[in-house]
Design an enzyme around this catalytic site. Structure first.
Site, short mmCIF file in Angstrom:
data_model
loop_
_atom_site.label_atom_id
_atom_site.label_comp_id
_atom_site.label_asym_id
_atom_site.label_seq_id
_atom_site.Cartn_x
_atom_site.Cartn_y
_atom_site.Cartn_z
NE ARG A 33 -3.83 -2.50 1.61
CZ ARG A 33 -4.63 -3.39 2.44
NH1 ARG A 33 -4.64 -2.90 3.84
NH2 ARG A 33 -4.94 -4.50 2.16
CD GLU A 177 -10.50 -10.95 8.84
OE1 GLU A 177 -9.78 -10.77 9.67
OE2 GLU A 177 -10.83 -10.12 7.92
CE LYS A 219 -11.86 -7.83 10.33
NZ LYS A 219 -10.72 -6.88 10.80
CB SER A 261 -14.18 -2.54 4.84
OG SER A 261 -12.50 -2.44 4.76
N GLY A 262 -13.27 -5.67 3.31
CA GLY A 262 -13.08 -6.16 2.30
C GLY A 262 -12.46 -5.55 0.88
NE ARG A 294 -8.62 -3.66 2.10
CZ ARG A 294 -8.76 -4.75 1.16
NH1 ARG A 294 -8.51 -4.68 0.17
NH2 ARG A 294 -9.46 -5.65 1.77
P1 13P Z 1 -10.42 -4.73 5.32
O1 13P Z 1 -11.33 -4.00 6.13
O2 13P Z 1 -9.23 -3.88 4.65
O3 13P Z 1 -10.86 -5.83 4.69
O4 13P Z 1 -9.50 -5.53 6.60
C1 13P Z 1 -10.04 -5.96 7.55
C2 13P Z 1 -8.99 -6.78 8.16
O5 13P Z 1 -8.59 -6.94 9.08
C3 13P Z 1 -8.62 -7.97 7.15
O6 13P Z 1 -8.01 -9.20 7.97
#
Ligand code: 13P
Length: 347
Positions: A33, A177, A219, A261-262, A294
């Site tokens: 990034r 998650e 999550k 958020s993905g 993100r």
């Molecule tokens: P994002 O919200 O960018 O998807 O990241 C969440 C996260 O912790 C991924 O493991």
């Protein structure tokens, strides 16, 4: 293990309409990034960036917990104050990512298995001594032609459950998650079907491994169409199917669901979370919250750009995104709020 403490921490993480800030990008992900923006990919640049985030004024008003990476939990501010101290003094609970990443799953082309169970018990003891109160493990499920396979879902669910049991043994709240990726051209119906199967399998394994559901946070991904699917459902449709899927698969004993958020934009992630809370909050057994990386960090990273002079503007936009998401948990997020808080700034 003190189960009552774990349960209390899990409840606190989703109390007061606050959510989590994921800032646990591994070094390769963080570097990627940074590289896009021409920021140096060094330990010092990552430290400076994370100091910028953690010293954001007012962060604790919207954020209940932050998820750190192994490098970050060991770092300090420029003045020598440990990041853990900065976090706790801001009224925020420190957490840590403990998986060691998704690797190719043998015998299952294009599918992934998350590793990191070896030696985990000892690593958890060290993180607890450093001050961590919760931990995260991310499993990755790819949707495609003939995948995910049952073998991939089972293997990842079992690893998640074994990690979660080890966390609770060590006194940490596990953030479980299982991420069904947005990449691909699959429909929202396919995402629903896969997400439901993944969640049912995960909770089955959590039960088998004797994880206390009251002392964990889920999550998950939102139920959305693939990024390149020609049909993109409305915000309200996404809210409806996501809640329908979660109601089928997530036991009421779980105190909170904090979405990843993905790769959704900050605005879309806030709008979808808001719609779920507007339409369903009063009828749900668990809190619907966020654990975005993100969708909270990206605009701030772009403004910061590695420059000290941009820190105040970057912190302002970071704080505003966090505020928008807190409003979304309350069902009070709207376009006007977005426009007044997040006007583009120079930097
Ligand atoms: P994002 O919200 O960018 O998807 O990241 C969440 C996260 O912790 C991924 O493991």
């Amino acid at each position: 293990m003190n189960l009552q403490e774990i349960i209390k921490t899990a409840k606190t993480l989703v109390a007061d309409d606050k959510g989590l800030l994921a800032m646990d990008e591994s070094n390769p992900t963080c570097n990627k990034r940074f590289a896009v923006l021409g920021i140096p990919q060094t330990p010092e640049a990552r430290r400076t960036y994370r100091e910028m985030i953690l010293t954001t004024p007012g962060l604790g008003e919207s954020i209940s917990g932050v998820i750190l990476y192994d490098e970050t939990i060991r770092q300090q501010k420029k003045d020598g104050t440990s990041f853990i101290k900065v976090i706790t003094e801001a009224g925020i609970i420190p957490g840590i990512k403990v998986d060691s990443g998704a690797k190719d799953l043998a015998g299952h082309p294009k599918e992934k298995i998350t590793e990191g169970l070896d030696g985990l018990r000892d690593r958890l003891v060290e993180y607890v001594q450093m001050g961590a109160r919760f931990a995260k493990w991310r499993a990755v499920i790819v949707v495609g032609n003939g995948i995910p396979s049952h073998g991939c879902i089972e293997a990842n669910a079992q690893s998640l459950a074994r990690y979660a049991a080890l966390c609770q043994e060590a006194g940490l709240v596990p953030i479980v998650e299982p991420e069904v990726l947005m990449d691909g051209s699959h429909t929202i119906e396919q995402c629903f079907e896969v997400t439901e199967e993944v969640l049912r399998t995960v909770f089955n394994q959590l039960y088998t491994q004797r994880v206390t559901l009251e002392g964990m946070i889920l999550k998950p991904n939102m139920v959305v169409p693939g990024l390149t699917c020609s049909k993109q459902e409305s915000v309200d449709e996404v809210a409806d199917v996501t809640v329908e899927c979660l109601l089928r698969a997530v036991p009421a004993a779980v105190p909170g669901i904090a979405f990843l958020s993905g790769g959704q934009s900050g605005e879309l992630a806030s709008a979808r979370l808001n719609a779920m809370n507007v339409r369903f909050k009063s009828r749900l057994p668990w809190a619907l919250s966020f654990s975005f990386a993100r969708a909270i960090q990206q605009p701030a990273l772009e403004i910061w750009h590695g420059e000290e002079t941009n820190v105040p503007a970057a912190q302002q936009i970071l704080c505003n995104r966090a505020k928008c998401n807190r409003a979304a948990i309350r069902g009070k997020y709207n376009d006007t709020m977005e426009k007044t808080l997040n006007k583009p700034q120079n930097g």
